[in-house]
Scaffold this motif. Structure first.
Motif, PDB file in Angstrom:
ATOM      1  N   GLY A 145       0.797  -1.217   0.000  1.00 33.13           N
ATOM      2  CA  GLY A 145       0.000   0.000   0.000  1.00 33.13           C
ATOM      3  C   GLY A 145       0.834   1.273   0.000  1.00 33.13           C
ATOM      4  O   GLY A 145       0.307   2.362  -0.194  1.00 33.13           O
ATOM      5  N   SER A 146       2.140   1.156   0.213  1.00 37.42           N
ATOM      6  CA  SER A 146       2.993   2.341   0.222  1.00 37.42           C
ATOM      7  C   SER A 146       3.212   2.846  -1.204  1.00 37.42           C
ATOM      8  O   SER A 146       2.901   2.176  -2.185  1.00 37.42           O
ATOM      9  CB  SER A 146       4.342   2.022   0.871  1.00 37.42           C
ATOM     10  N   ARG A 147       3.762   4.058  -1.294  1.00 38.11           N
ATOM     11  CA  ARG A 147       4.006   4.652  -2.609  1.00 38.11           C
ATOM     12  C   ARG A 147       5.000   3.799  -3.411  1.00 38.11           C
ATOM     13  O   ARG A 147       4.831   3.591  -4.604  1.00 38.11           O
ATOM     14  CB  ARG A 147       4.538   6.066  -2.423  1.00 38.11           C
ATOM     15  N   ARG A 148       6.028   3.299  -2.757  1.00 31.69           N
ATOM     16  CA  ARG A 148       7.042   2.473  -3.423  1.00 31.69           C
ATOM     17  C   ARG A 148       6.413   1.162  -3.921  1.00 31.69           C
ATOM     18  O   ARG A 148       6.681   0.710  -5.029  1.00 31.69           O
ATOM     19  CB  ARG A 148       8.176   2.181  -2.452  1.00 31.69           C
ATOM     20  N   TRP A 149       5.561   0.542  -3.086  1.00 29.72           N
ATOM     21  CA  TRP A 149       4.890  -0.705  -3.475  1.00 29.72           C
ATOM     22  C   TRP A 149       3.978  -0.479  -4.677  1.00 29.72           C
ATOM     23  O   TRP A 149       3.963  -1.283  -5.618  1.00 29.72           O
ATOM     24  CB  TRP A 149       4.082  -1.230  -2.290  1.00 29.72           C
ATOM     25  N   LYS A 150       3.211   0.619  -4.666  1.00 29.15           N
ATOM     26  CA  LYS A 150       2.311   0.918  -5.790  1.00 29.15           C
ATOM     27  C   LYS A 150       3.088   1.159  -7.074  1.00 29.15           C
ATOM     28  O   LYS A 150       2.700   0.695  -8.146  1.00 29.15           O
ATOM     29  CB  LYS A 150       1.455   2.138  -5.461  1.00 29.15           C
TER      30      LYS A 150
END
Length: 181
Positions: free
Chosen positions: A139-144
């Motif tokens: 759900g983090s920006r890096r994961w997205k």
């Protein structure tokens, strides 16, 4: 909106061609031991019954775009080519296979064109990204960002194979003297 698509298929061993009251139809078994009749239109009667062509498979399908109670019937049957070609130009049989593309000419020459394998390129890149996705917080920006990159790579992988085959087929038709593939 895509909608639903339902299909049922029967092989030649389960098919029976019958006439009742002047209407030709396929009689096919159902899962409950009953038989249903699939009436043939004029074209299929002319192609299958009149010309006595053996049927290999029948498929009954319904798409959500059709009105309630309407189905599409398609039949795969044997078609004999004429012994003499209608057009004296060269005829080619082309198999756009998953591995290589095989071409056989009417004069007996055969050749193979190696097909592009985008999976060899893209699957390596996807394997590089997946551990980084797992290490990121869901759900983090890096994961997205990494998940979106992986989806794009999968999309390019799917598109490039069909795109290459279509371009090759178009090139063979326009420059190679082939009329159809």
């Amino acid at each position: 909106q895509i909608g639903d698509f339902q299909t049922l298929s029967w092989s030649s061993s389960a098919l029976k061609l019958a006439e009742e009251n002047g209407v030709w139809s396929f009689v096919v078994p159902t899962m409950h031991g009953k038989r249903i009749r699939l009436p043939l239109d004029e074209y299929l009667v002319r192609e299958i019954v009149v010309k006595m062509r053996p049927v290999a498979q029948v498929t009954l399908s319904r798409h959500s775009d059709l009105a309630e109670g309407e189905f599409t019937l398609s039949a795969v049957y044997q078609y004999d080519k004429p012994a003499v070609a209608e057009n004296p130009r060269i005829v080619r049989a082309i198999d756009l296979g998953a591995g290589d593309i095989a071409i056989c000419d009417s004069n007996g020459d055969a050749s193979v064109i190696p097909a592009r394998r985008p999976d060899k390129f893209w699957m390596d890149r996807i394997r590089e990204v997946e551990p980084r996705i797992k290490s990121a917080v869901k759900g983090s920006r890096r994961w997205k960002k990494r998940s979106r990159a992986r989806r794009m790579m999968h999309g390019k992988h799917r598109y490039q194979k069909t795109d290459y085959q279509r371009k090759l087929a178009h090139t063979l038709v326009t420059t190679g003297g082939v009329e159809a593939i």
